[in-house]
Design a protein around this motif. Sequence first.
Motif, PDB file in Angstrom:
ATOM      1  N   ILE A   1      46.361 -52.355 -17.921  1.00 58.82           N
ATOM      2  CA  ILE A   1      44.904 -53.278 -18.135  1.00 58.82           C
ATOM      3  C   ILE A   1      44.530 -54.419 -16.943  1.00 58.82           C
ATOM      4  CG2 ILE A   1      45.825 -54.859 -19.884  1.00 58.82           C
ATOM      5  CD1 ILE A   1      42.954 -54.730 -21.410  1.00 58.82           C
ATOM      6  N   VAL A   2      43.360 -54.052 -16.184  1.00 59.64           N
ATOM      7  CA  VAL A   2      43.304 -55.033 -15.722  1.00 59.64           C
ATOM      8  C   VAL A   2      41.471 -56.300 -16.462  1.00 59.64           C
ATOM      9  CG1 VAL A   2      42.321 -55.576 -13.258  1.00 59.64           C
ATOM     10  CG2 VAL A   2      44.458 -53.507 -13.428  1.00 59.64           C
ATOM     11  N   LEU A   3      42.234 -57.390 -16.367  1.00 67.21           N
ATOM     12  CA  LEU A   3      40.422 -58.233 -16.486  1.00 67.21           C
ATOM     13  C   LEU A   3      40.140 -59.188 -16.005  1.00 67.21           C
ATOM     14  CD1 LEU A   3      42.338 -60.928 -18.715  1.00 67.21           C
ATOM     15  CD2 LEU A   3      43.241 -58.498 -19.978  1.00 67.21           C
ATOM     16  N   GLY A   4      39.796 -59.655 -15.933  1.00 62.41           N
ATOM     17  CA  GLY A   4      38.725 -60.425 -14.620  1.00 62.41           C
ATOM     18  C   GLY A   4      37.202 -61.489 -15.525  1.00 62.41           C
ATOM     19  N   GLY A   5      37.136 -62.699 -14.885  1.00 62.71           N
ATOM     20  CA  GLY A   5      35.686 -63.248 -15.266  1.00 62.71           C
ATOM     21  C   GLY A   5      35.965 -64.353 -15.208  1.00 62.71           C
ATOM     22  N   THR A   6      35.470 -65.638 -15.520  1.00 59.12           N
ATOM     23  CA  THR A   6      35.554 -66.878 -15.700  1.00 59.12           C
ATOM     24  C   THR A   6      35.600 -67.032 -17.761  1.00 59.12           C
ATOM     25  OG1 THR A   6      34.068 -66.766 -14.192  1.00 59.12           O
ATOM     26  CG2 THR A   6      34.141 -69.070 -15.596  1.00 59.12           C
ATOM     27  N   ILE A   7      36.676 -68.453 -17.859  1.00 61.45           N
ATOM     28  CA  ILE A   7      37.014 -68.768 -18.819  1.00 61.45           C
ATOM     29  C   ILE A   7      37.981 -70.243 -18.674  1.00 61.45           C
ATOM     30  CG2 ILE A   7      37.498 -66.117 -19.772  1.00 61.45           C
ATOM     31  CD1 ILE A   7      40.657 -67.176 -19.741  1.00 61.45           C
ATOM     32  N   THR A   8      37.807 -70.846 -20.263  1.00 62.75           N
ATOM     33  CA  THR A   8      38.327 -72.121 -19.582  1.00 62.75           C
ATOM     34  C   THR A   8      39.926 -72.177 -20.361  1.00 62.75           C
ATOM     35  OG1 THR A   8      37.837 -72.318 -22.613  1.00 62.75           O
ATOM     36  CG2 THR A   8      36.303 -72.876 -21.767  1.00 62.75           C
ATOM     37  N   ALA A   9      40.210 -73.442 -20.058  1.00 66.14           N
ATOM     38  CA  ALA A   9      41.690 -73.538 -19.651  1.00 66.14           C
ATOM     39  C   ALA A   9      42.093 -73.502 -21.340  1.00 66.14           C
ATOM     40  CB  ALA A   9      42.463 -75.072 -19.283  1.00 66.14           C
ATOM     41  N   SER A  10      41.651 -73.099 -22.203  1.00 69.46           N
ATOM     42  CA  SER A  10      42.014 -73.264 -23.865  1.00 69.46           C
ATOM     43  C   SER A  10      41.871 -72.047 -24.290  1.00 69.46           C
ATOM     44  CB  SER A  10      41.159 -74.420 -24.356  1.00 69.46           C
ATOM     45  OG  SER A  10      39.817 -74.244 -24.210  1.00 69.46           O
ATOM     46  N   ASP A  11      40.877 -71.451 -23.502  1.00 69.50           N
ATOM     47  CA  ASP A  11      41.054 -69.826 -23.242  1.00 69.50           C
ATOM     48  C   ASP A  11      41.984 -69.005 -22.735  1.00 69.50           C
ATOM     49  OD1 ASP A  11      38.945 -69.675 -25.630  1.00 69.50           O
ATOM     50  OD2 ASP A  11      37.465 -69.263 -23.918  1.00 69.50           O
ATOM     51  N   TYR A  12      42.315 -69.693 -22.037  1.00 71.79           N
ATOM     52  CA  TYR A  12      43.355 -69.035 -20.500  1.00 71.79           C
ATOM     53  C   TYR A  12      44.491 -69.155 -21.348  1.00 71.79           C
ATOM     54  CZ  TYR A  12      46.561 -68.090 -17.093  1.00 71.79           C
ATOM     55  OH  TYR A  12      47.882 -67.056 -16.712  1.00 71.79           O
ATOM     56  N   ALA A  13      44.455 -70.669 -22.355  1.00 71.90           N
ATOM     57  CA  ALA A  13      46.060 -71.002 -23.474  1.00 71.90           C
ATOM     58  C   ALA A  13      46.134 -69.709 -24.351  1.00 71.90           C
ATOM     59  CB  ALA A  13      45.964 -72.236 -24.193  1.00 71.90           C
ATOM     60  N   GLU A  14      45.347 -69.433 -25.087  1.00 70.89           N
ATOM     61  CA  GLU A  14      45.340 -68.067 -26.091  1.00 70.89           C
ATOM     62  C   GLU A  14      44.899 -67.076 -25.414  1.00 70.89           C
ATOM     63  OE1 GLU A  14      42.433 -66.252 -28.695  1.00 70.89           O
ATOM     64  OE2 GLU A  14      41.748 -69.012 -28.405  1.00 70.89           O
ATOM     65  N   LEU A  15      44.386 -66.004 -24.517  1.00 67.44           N
ATOM     66  CA  LEU A  15      44.749 -65.499 -23.491  1.00 67.44           C
ATOM     67  C   LEU A  15      46.177 -65.413 -23.505  1.00 67.44           C
ATOM     68  CD1 LEU A  15      43.591 -62.733 -22.105  1.00 67.44           C
ATOM     69  CD2 LEU A  15      43.701 -64.025 -20.546  1.00 67.44           C
ATOM     70  N   SER A  16      46.887 -66.419 -22.512  1.00 65.19           N
ATOM     71  CA  SER A  16      48.540 -65.954 -22.562  1.00 65.19           C
ATOM     72  C   SER A  16      49.503 -66.028 -23.607  1.00 65.19           C
ATOM     73  CB  SER A  16      48.278 -66.766 -21.114  1.00 65.19           C
ATOM     74  OG  SER A  16      47.820 -67.450 -20.402  1.00 65.19           O
ATOM     75  N   GLU A  17      48.597 -66.272 -24.444  1.00 60.55           N
ATOM     76  CA  GLU A  17      49.776 -66.121 -25.829  1.00 60.55           C
ATOM     77  C   GLU A  17      49.281 -64.817 -26.464  1.00 60.55           C
ATOM     78  OE1 GLU A  17      48.711 -68.531 -28.993  1.00 60.55           O
ATOM     79  OE2 GLU A  17      49.209 -70.699 -27.377  1.00 60.55           O
ATOM     80  N   ILE A  18      48.101 -63.886 -26.537  1.00 57.09           N
ATOM     81  CA  ILE A  18      48.277 -62.354 -26.885  1.00 57.09           C
ATOM     82  C   ILE A  18      48.812 -61.959 -25.759  1.00 57.09           C
ATOM     83  CG2 ILE A  18      46.424 -60.799 -27.044  1.00 57.09           C
ATOM     84  CD1 ILE A  18      44.242 -63.434 -28.107  1.00 57.09           C
ATOM     85  N   ILE A  19      48.497 -62.265 -24.813  1.00 55.58           N
ATOM     86  CA  ILE A  19      48.836 -61.043 -23.743  1.00 55.58           C
ATOM     87  C   ILE A  19      51.201 -60.966 -24.040  1.00 55.58           C
ATOM     88  CG2 ILE A  19      49.808 -60.645 -21.024  1.00 55.58           C
ATOM     89  CD1 ILE A  19      46.979 -61.973 -20.904  1.00 55.58           C
ATOM     90  N   ALA A  20      51.217 -62.308 -23.804  1.00 51.54           N
ATOM     91  CA  ALA A  20      52.704 -62.601 -24.609  1.00 51.54           C
ATOM     92  C   ALA A  20      53.194 -61.645 -25.431  1.00 51.54           C
ATOM     93  CB  ALA A  20      52.973 -63.817 -24.268  1.00 51.54           C
ATOM     94  N   ASP A  21      52.176 -61.930 -26.562  1.00 46.85           N
ATOM     95  CA  ASP A  21      52.487 -61.316 -27.552  1.00 46.85           C
ATOM     96  C   ASP A  21      52.274 -59.737 -27.920  1.00 46.85           C
ATOM     97  OD1 ASP A  21      53.318 -63.099 -29.479  1.00 46.85           O
ATOM     98  OD2 ASP A  21      51.159 -63.611 -30.151  1.00 46.85           O
TER      99      ASP A  21
END
Length: 161
Positions: A9-29
């Motif tokens: 998967i390739v993803l992009g766009g603009t997100i907040t720092a808190s969204d990036y923390a949540e995204l990083s957890e989902i990716i790791a999971d």
Amino acid sequence: MADRVSASIVLGGTITASDYAELSEIIADERLSTEWDGPTYAPDHRVVGEPLSLYAHEVAWGSFDTLEAWCVEKKIPFTRWSGAYAGQWGAERVVFTGAGAPTSYAVDEEDYVVIDRGTVHQLGSIDAILAHFDAADARIPPLLVEGDPQQSSNGAAGGGA
């Protein structure tokens, strides 16, 4: 037991720092990595100014359900490729542009978009067929997180204006 295939998967766009923390957890999971057979994703694996490309083998049903749903909810564009599972489904590319619903395209194992006779007839013209291929080849922007260093026109990190 779920049928499993390789997927990316390739993803992009603009997100907040808190969204990036949540995204990083989902990716790791999801046990994704920035390379095939690489280490599980960590927040510092992202290359600033680039789309985020992630890979995994043995992906249940060839999709990242939680990650994809999160991206749709947050309007984060992505493309996902998954390999075929013999006798069950063919390889596909799913494109989400950040609006509307994700769209699935038939592809081969090398992620080249393919089209069958029925789709050619349904689309009806060479212009519509070319538009189909163009839509499948949507460009994913860089993944930008608030607080990222500004990028100069040549892609190098630079100071603020």
